[in-house]
Design a protein around this motif. Structure first.
Motif, PDB file in Angstrom:
ATOM      1  N   LYS A  84       0.845  -1.175   0.000  1.00 40.28           N
ATOM      2  CA  LYS A  84       0.000   0.000   0.000  1.00 40.28           C
ATOM      3  C   LYS A  84       0.888   1.235   0.000  1.00 40.28           C
ATOM      4  CE  LYS A  84      -3.941   2.152   2.356  1.00 40.28           C
ATOM      5  NZ  LYS A  84      -4.792   2.155   1.154  1.00 40.28           N
ATOM      6  N   ALA A  85       0.713   2.107  -0.979  1.00 38.28           N
ATOM      7  CA  ALA A  85       1.527   3.312  -1.088  1.00 38.28           C
ATOM      8  C   ALA A  85       0.911   4.450  -0.279  1.00 38.28           C
ATOM      9  CB  ALA A  85       1.663   3.732  -2.550  1.00 38.28           C
ATOM     10  N   MET A  86       1.771   5.273   0.336  1.00 30.16           N
ATOM     11  CA  MET A  86       1.328   6.452   1.063  1.00 30.16           C
ATOM     12  C   MET A  86       1.434   7.669   0.153  1.00 30.16           C
ATOM     13  SD  MET A  86       3.025   8.403   4.361  1.00 30.16           S
ATOM     14  CE  MET A  86       2.699   7.097   5.533  1.00 30.16           C
ATOM     15  N   ILE A  87       0.325   8.374  -0.009  1.00 35.83           N
ATOM     16  CA  ILE A  87       0.345   9.652  -0.721  1.00 35.83           C
ATOM     17  C   ILE A  87       0.408  10.759   0.322  1.00 35.83           C
ATOM     18  CG2 ILE A  87      -0.915  11.227  -2.214  1.00 35.83           C
ATOM     19  CD1 ILE A  87      -2.138   8.830  -3.604  1.00 35.83           C
ATOM     20  N   VAL A  88       1.428  11.612   0.228  1.00 37.53           N
ATOM     21  CA  VAL A  88       1.575  12.711   1.172  1.00 37.53           C
ATOM     22  C   VAL A  88       1.264  14.025   0.469  1.00 37.53           C
ATOM     23  CG1 VAL A  88       3.249  11.481   2.597  1.00 37.53           C
ATOM     24  CG2 VAL A  88       4.052  12.929   0.734  1.00 37.53           C
ATOM     25  N   ASP A  89       0.783  14.998   1.232  1.00 35.14           N
ATOM     26  CA  ASP A  89       0.503  16.333   0.703  1.00 35.14           C
ATOM     27  C   ASP A  89       0.620  17.333   1.838  1.00 35.14           C
ATOM     28  OD1 ASP A  89      -1.851  16.115   2.236  1.00 35.14           O
ATOM     29  OD2 ASP A  89      -3.077  15.560   0.516  1.00 35.14           O
ATOM     30  N   ARG A  90       0.140  18.544   1.634  1.00 36.45           N
ATOM     31  CA  ARG A  90       0.302  19.599   2.634  1.00 36.45           C
ATOM     32  C   ARG A  90      -0.430  19.315   3.936  1.00 36.45           C
ATOM     33  NH1 ARG A  90      -2.725  22.048  -1.537  1.00 36.45           N
ATOM     34  NH2 ARG A  90      -4.947  22.205  -1.104  1.00 36.45           N
ATOM     35  N   THR A  92      -0.387  16.280   5.414  1.00 37.90           N
ATOM     36  CA  THR A  92       0.294  15.203   6.128  1.00 37.90           C
ATOM     37  C   THR A  92       1.010  15.786   7.344  1.00 37.90           C
ATOM     38  OG1 THR A  92       0.622  14.043   4.013  1.00 37.90           O
ATOM     39  CG2 THR A  92       1.937  13.310   5.903  1.00 37.90           C
ATOM     40  N   PRO A  93       0.765  15.243   8.538  1.00 38.61           N
ATOM     41  CA  PRO A  93       1.297  15.854   9.767  1.00 38.61           C
ATOM     42  C   PRO A  93       2.819  15.895   9.837  1.00 38.61           C
ATOM     43  CG  PRO A  93      -0.496  14.336  10.285  1.00 38.61           C
ATOM     44  CD  PRO A  93      -0.169  14.128   8.829  1.00 38.61           C
ATOM     45  N   SER A  94       3.321  17.018  10.323  1.00 39.57           N
ATOM     46  CA  SER A  94       4.734  17.208  10.648  1.00 39.57           C
ATOM     47  C   SER A  94       4.813  18.416  11.570  1.00 39.57           C
ATOM     48  CB  SER A  94       5.578  17.442   9.383  1.00 39.57           C
ATOM     49  OG  SER A  94       5.401  18.763   8.902  1.00 39.57           O
ATOM     50  N   GLU A  95       6.034  18.795  11.955  1.00 43.35           N
ATOM     51  CA  GLU A  95       6.204  19.974  12.791  1.00 43.35           C
ATOM     52  C   GLU A  95       6.110  21.275  11.993  1.00 43.35           C
ATOM     53  OE1 GLU A  95       9.904  19.621  14.823  1.00 43.35           O
ATOM     54  OE2 GLU A  95       9.261  17.947  16.084  1.00 43.35           O
ATOM     55  N   VAL A  96       6.112  21.183  10.671  1.00 44.31           N
ATOM     56  CA  VAL A  96       6.044  22.378   9.832  1.00 44.31           C
ATOM     57  C   VAL A  96       4.644  22.978   9.895  1.00 44.31           C
ATOM     58  CG1 VAL A  96       6.093  23.213   7.440  1.00 44.31           C
ATOM     59  CG2 VAL A  96       7.901  21.709   8.282  1.00 44.31           C
ATOM     60  N   ILE A  97       4.593  24.295  10.057  1.00 47.23           N
ATOM     61  CA  ILE A  97       3.325  25.017  10.122  1.00 47.23           C
ATOM     62  C   ILE A  97       3.128  25.749   8.806  1.00 47.23           C
ATOM     63  CG2 ILE A  97       1.989  26.755  11.378  1.00 47.23           C
ATOM     64  CD1 ILE A  97       3.963  26.241  13.747  1.00 47.23           C
ATOM     65  N   ARG A  98       2.102  25.369   8.071  1.00 44.27           N
ATOM     66  CA  ARG A  98       1.842  25.974   6.764  1.00 44.27           C
ATOM     67  C   ARG A  98       1.278  27.383   6.914  1.00 44.27           C
ATOM     68  NH1 ARG A  98      -2.285  24.037   4.926  1.00 44.27           N
ATOM     69  NH2 ARG A  98      -2.888  22.409   6.398  1.00 44.27           N
ATOM     70  N   SER A  99       1.589  28.221   5.929  1.00 48.76           N
ATOM     71  CA  SER A  99       1.047  29.580   5.915  1.00 48.76           C
ATOM     72  C   SER A  99      -0.161  29.691   4.993  1.00 48.76           C
ATOM     73  CB  SER A  99       2.130  30.568   5.459  1.00 48.76           C
ATOM     74  OG  SER A  99       2.611  30.227   4.166  1.00 48.76           O
ATOM     75  N   SER A 100      -0.481  28.615   4.261  1.00 49.50           N
ATOM     76  CA  SER A 100      -1.558  28.675   3.278  1.00 49.50           C
ATOM     77  C   SER A 100      -2.155  27.291   3.068  1.00 49.50           C
ATOM     78  CB  SER A 100      -1.025  29.212   1.941  1.00 49.50           C
ATOM     79  OG  SER A 100      -1.968  29.054   0.908  1.00 49.50           O
ATOM     80  N   TYR A 108       5.729  22.002   0.378  1.00 50.73           N
ATOM     81  CA  TYR A 108       5.617  21.474   1.744  1.00 50.73           C
ATOM     82  C   TYR A 108       6.767  20.517   2.032  1.00 50.73           C
ATOM     83  CZ  TYR A 108       3.519  19.247   5.862  1.00 50.73           C
ATOM     84  OH  TYR A 108       3.281  18.748   7.124  1.00 50.73           O
ATOM     85  N   ALA A 109       7.079  19.644   1.084  1.00 53.69           N
ATOM     86  CA  ALA A 109       8.196  18.709   1.275  1.00 53.69           C
ATOM     87  C   ALA A 109       9.513  19.457   1.413  1.00 53.69           C
ATOM     88  CB  ALA A 109       8.260  17.722   0.106  1.00 53.69           C
ATOM     89  N   LEU A 137      11.255  29.960   5.809  1.00 54.88           N
ATOM     90  CA  LEU A 137      10.937  29.104   6.951  1.00 54.88           C
ATOM     91  C   LEU A 137      11.623  29.681   8.180  1.00 54.88           C
ATOM     92  CD1 LEU A 137       9.522  26.240   7.376  1.00 54.88           C
ATOM     93  CD2 LEU A 137      11.844  25.306   7.368  1.00 54.88           C
ATOM     94  N   ASP A 138      10.853  29.851   9.269  1.00 51.59           N
ATOM     95  CA  ASP A 138      11.499  30.386  10.470  1.00 51.59           C
ATOM     96  C   ASP A 138      12.043  29.266  11.342  1.00 51.59           C
ATOM     97  OD1 ASP A 138       9.469  29.382  12.145  1.00 51.59           O
ATOM     98  OD2 ASP A 138       8.533  31.328  12.481  1.00 51.59           O
ATOM     99  N   GLU A 139      12.657  29.645  12.465  1.00 51.27           N
ATOM    100  CA  GLU A 139      13.357  28.680  13.310  1.00 51.27           C
ATOM    101  C   GLU A 139      12.417  27.707  14.010  1.00 51.27           C
ATOM    102  OE1 GLU A 139      12.969  32.694  15.325  1.00 51.27           O
ATOM    103  OE2 GLU A 139      13.648  31.915  13.387  1.00 51.27           O
ATOM    104  N   THR A 140      11.105  28.010  14.055  1.00 53.45           N
ATOM    105  CA  THR A 140      10.138  27.115  14.698  1.00 53.45           C
ATOM    106  C   THR A 140       9.516  26.128  13.719  1.00 53.45           C
ATOM    107  OG1 THR A 140       8.184  28.533  14.350  1.00 53.45           O
ATOM    108  CG2 THR A 140       9.566  28.990  16.287  1.00 53.45           C
ATOM    109  N   GLY A 141       9.802  26.293  12.427  1.00 50.11           N
ATOM    110  CA  GLY A 141       9.200  25.437  11.411  1.00 50.11           C
ATOM    111  C   GLY A 141       7.988  26.055  10.752  1.00 50.11           C
ATOM    112  N   LYS A 142       7.755  27.336  11.000  1.00 49.79           N
ATOM    113  CA  LYS A 142       6.616  28.016  10.367  1.00 49.79           C
ATOM    114  C   LYS A 142       7.025  28.563   9.010  1.00 49.79           C
ATOM    115  CE  LYS A 142       3.271  31.769  10.948  1.00 49.79           C
ATOM    116  NZ  LYS A 142       2.801  32.864  11.825  1.00 49.79           N
ATOM    117  N   VAL A 143       6.204  28.268   7.997  1.00 51.96           N
ATOM    118  CA  VAL A 143       6.434  28.825   6.667  1.00 51.96           C
ATOM    119  C   VAL A 143       6.029  30.287   6.692  1.00 51.96           C
ATOM    120  CG1 VAL A 143       5.823  28.718   4.222  1.00 51.96           C
ATOM    121  CG2 VAL A 143       6.083  26.599   5.523  1.00 51.96           C
TER     122      VAL A 143
END
Length: 256
Positions: A84-90, A92-100, A108-109, A137-143
């Motif tokens: 089973k393949a995993m499809i990832v996108d914006r 998909t959970p991580s520490e990165v905080i999206r701005s949009s 995102y990757a 990208l800032d030091e906290t992982g926020k875009v």
């Protein structure tokens, strides 16, 4: 071994991770779009030239900015590997905080790979792809934001395709900024012209965020520009697909 697949507008990049640093990679053209049956036939024979036994693949992750191909690639690979393949996108959970909520999977990757690089401080990721993008990208992982401009090859193809007498050229830096023949004139415009924009954009972003950022470049032609400037700290053509691997590792327990 993990198979990571990055479906871009120009190329589909495959990477087999034997380890975090031992990576075998190759690309095929994205266009023309193929059916899942055509992809199955094409993918079935792609490992042999690289000495890879497809039975050794234990996981599959796919990132895509080409929706018409995403499911077809997934189905073809699942048929081949019985996984089973995993499809990832914006999302998909991580520490990165999206701005949009409009952020593409590739951006995102890129942000994920930069954040988990373990280097402190603010960062800029420049992707020399079909589009030329700058991600802050800032030091906290926020875009903190993104810039999108026409890609170098996209612009060059448009220039050649919309003029009667300008030829196809090799993308390399000419000896002089002021060209003396058509080829060197075009090379100067495409290489030094875009380099000036890249350097200027880095300066503007640094001024806006109030810090000298770590600059990472990636994409098909990033390696051409890195030696010409001291403003790019790292060039890694596999930066995006490494981000897909990180997203897989963070979320592989959720695969049903």
């Amino acid at each position: 071994m993990l198979l990571a697949v990055n479906i871009g507008n120009t190329n589909i990049r495959f990477a087999v991770f034997k380890s975090e640093t031992d990576i075998i990679t190759w690309t095929i053209n994205t266009k023309p779009y193929r059916t899942e049956y055509e992809l199955y036939a094409k993918f079935s024979n792609m490992y042999k030239p690289f000495g890879i036994d497809k039975k050794e693949i234990t996981g599959i992750v796919i990132g895509s900015v080409v929706p018409p191909l995403t499911i077809s690639v997934k189905i073809a690979l699942q048929k081949i590997h019985k996984l089973k393949a995993m499809i990832v996108d914006r999302n998909t959970p991580s520490e990165v905080i999206r701005s949009s909520n409009q952020m593409g999977t590739d951006l995102y990757a890129n942000a994920v790979a930069a954040h988990y690089k373990g280097v402190p401080g603010k960062k800029i990721v420049i992707d020399f792809g079909t589009a030329l993008t700058f991600l802050g990208l800032d030091e906290t992982g926020k875009v903190t934001g993104v810039v999108i401009a026409p890609g170098i090859i996209t612009a060059l193809n448009s220039l050649v395709g919309n003029t009667a007498q300008l030829p196809t050229i090799e993308l390399k830096a000419p000896e002089n900024v002021l060209g003396r023949d058509t080829e060197s004139c075009m090379q100067s415009g495409v290489v030094y012209g875009f380099l000036s924009m890249v350097e200027g954009m880095i300066d503007r972003i640094n001024k806006e965020v109030g810090e000298e950022c770590l600059v990472i470049s990636t994409g098909g032609v990033g390696g051409i520009y890195k030696p010409l400037t001291d403003k790019i700290d790292i060039d890694d053509r596999l930066h995006t697909i490494k981000g897909l691997r990180i997203l897989y590792e963070l979320n592989k327990d959720t695969i049903n």
